[in-house]
Write an enzyme that holds these catalytic residues in place. Structure first.
Site, mmCIF file in Angstrom:
data_model
loop_
_atom_site.group_PDB
_atom_site.id
_atom_site.type_symbol
_atom_site.label_atom_id
_atom_site.label_comp_id
_atom_site.label_asym_id
_atom_site.label_seq_id
_atom_site.Cartn_x
_atom_site.Cartn_y
_atom_site.Cartn_z
ATOM 1 N N HIS A 266 -57.576 -26.938 37.178
ATOM 2 C CA HIS A 266 -57.419 -27.622 35.896
ATOM 3 C C HIS A 266 -58.242 -28.898 35.797
ATOM 4 O O HIS A 266 -58.536 -29.350 34.687
ATOM 5 C CB HIS A 266 -55.945 -27.949 35.644
ATOM 6 C CG HIS A 266 -55.151 -26.779 35.165
ATOM 7 N ND1 HIS A 266 -54.572 -25.872 36.012
ATOM 8 C CD2 HIS A 266 -54.856 -26.356 33.904
ATOM 9 C CE1 HIS A 266 -53.940 -24.947 35.308
ATOM 10 N NE2 HIS A 266 -54.104 -25.212 34.030
ATOM 11 N N GLY A 267 -58.616 -29.486 36.917
ATOM 12 C CA GLY A 267 -59.420 -30.687 36.810
ATOM 13 C C GLY A 267 -59.545 -31.443 38.110
ATOM 14 O O GLY A 267 -58.740 -31.251 39.041
#
Length: 426
Positions: A266-267
């Site tokens: 996700h990041g």
């Protein structure tokens, strides 16, 4: 494309593995360079600084390609499936290119499998009236989720998370709950719009959300939330690692890996990794007690009037999910812990009268929430909202009342400034 063609010609096992690894390293290398280079550089220099060594670093000031995580995983599935013999390598480069860059789901999914999507581009399609109507209904509900629910929640969420030190504990809880609905409305809304748009072209995309907040445990939640990603990790990471066939400890290790990788996907931020770790911690006890597969789709579906036990289980699962979302939404781990600390240490926990966020009328949002949750609950076991095909006068009247209310709500909720989809950043 070229590696898959070579895989289809090659019989030597060693050479086939080399070809597969080449594809994997190229794809993940591009993803790592654009998305995680600065993360690793910063943590590398911080580690040396912790031990008293100052080293110079050079980070990249680049724009992350939109949706890179989604189409990277999609192309990886193609090569892996060709390697496994589940799919024949296509020589039709145009169809392959469309599979990779099909515009409705390119930037935020669903993450499609080549075995399901690519064959649809290789055959002739005609306009299907029924499928088009279903697509328009799904697009309409997707707009409602995004514009009415997600964007309306964002007004409150952004202010509360940005200025959490100024708000009471009860308001911070409201902020976390509203973010849970914001990210669901935002992401599932995009998925509905993408799936509905694809139907207009005669293309079927996989369902990505199935009313996850009505789940009765974390296992059921992850079978209903971002289904295309969770099943991707299951098929291409969890099972190759050994799945649950080995010892209990190896299975727990595999669960930890997929949840941590899911968070990192996700990041490039420790907040996402902690979010993944929290979900692993939630999931492992039910796995050990063999309750993670208790609520399988099609079996033990929650009844229209749920029992007290079901309601309690839904609320507990939702509260655990909301707690984890605090880390997902916070800019830093420091902010997340301080946000949680203030919830429990706030001197004026119930003093909401002084919180400026309530100066904005929240009554319309409450009405929209009641409508939203009611519709989601009624259609929770159906593929598409508003999808019933009964032709009685009563059902037709009700259906058009719902259409009109949904459209008016969307028009009244449109904001002056456009709000990007949350998952565009991934």
């Amino acid at each position: 494309y070229f590696i898959a063609l070579q895989l289809s010609k090659e019989d030597n096992k060693t050479k086939r593995i080399r070809l597969l690894l080449t594809s994997v390293f190229i794809n993940l290398g591009l993803l790592g360079f654009f998305k995680y280079f600065n993360f690793f550089i910063d943590n590398f220099t911080n580690t040396f600084a912790f031990f008293g060594y100052q080293i110079s670093d050079s980070s990249l000031n680049i724009i992350l390609p939109v949706g890179i995580s989604f189409y990277t995983f999609q192309t990886l599935s193609y090569t892996i499936d060709v390697y496994r013999g589940k799919l024949k390598a296509t020589r039709d480069f145009i169809s392959f290119a469309v599979f990779v860059s099909f515009f409705p789901q390119l930037v935020a999914g669903p993450i499609e499998r080549a075995t399901e999507l690519l064959p649809q581009f290789l055959k002739k399609r005609r306009l299907n009236y029924l499928k088009s109507i279903q697509g328009l209904r799904q697009i309409l509900w997707g707009f409602f989720k995004k514009i009415v629910i997600a964007d309306s929640c964002a007004i409150y969420v952004n202010d509360i998370f940005l200025n959490y030190s100024e708000y009471s504990g009860s308001t911070l809880i409201v902020g976390a709950v509203l973010f849970a609905f914001q990210i669901y409305g935002d992401f599932s809304g995009y998925s509905d719009i993408a799936i509905g748009t694809a139907k207009l072209f005669g293309i079927d995309l996989m369902t990505n959300f199935k009313t996850p907040y009505f789940s009765r445990n974390i296992g059921e939640f992850w079978r209903r939330w971002h289904i295309s990603l969770s099943t991707w990790f299951r098929d291409y990471l969890y099972i190759p690692l050994g799945g649950s066939k080995g010892s209990k400890w190896l299975s727990i290790r595999n669960i930890l890996i997929i949840f941590l990788v899911s968070g990192f996907w996700h990041g490039a931020n420790w907040t996402f990794i902690i979010w993944g770790l929290l979900n692993a911690i939630y999931f492992i006890p039910s796995f050990i007690l063999k309750r993670n597969r208790k609520y399988i789709e099609g079996k033990n579906e929650v009844s229209f009037l749920p029992s007290i036990k079901e309601v309690v289980n839904i609320l507990i699962t939702f509260c655990l999910t909301v707690f984890a979302w605090i880390f997902f939404r916070s800019n830093t781990v420091f902010d997340a812990f301080n946000y949680i600390k203030r919830i429990f240490n706030s001197d004026n926990f119930f003093s909401i009268a002084s919180d400026r966020i309530y100066n904005v009328s929240i009554k319309p949002l409450i009405i929209y929430f009641v409508f939203f949750i009611s519709i989601e609950w009624y259609y929770r076991n159906k593929e598409i909202v508003f999808g019933q095909e009964t032709n009685t006068i009563k059902s037709i009247v009700i259906k058009y009342i719902l259409y009109i209310f949904t459209i008016i709500s969307i028009l009244l909720s449109i904001q002056n400034e456009a709000t990007n989809f949350i998952y565009f950043q991934f």
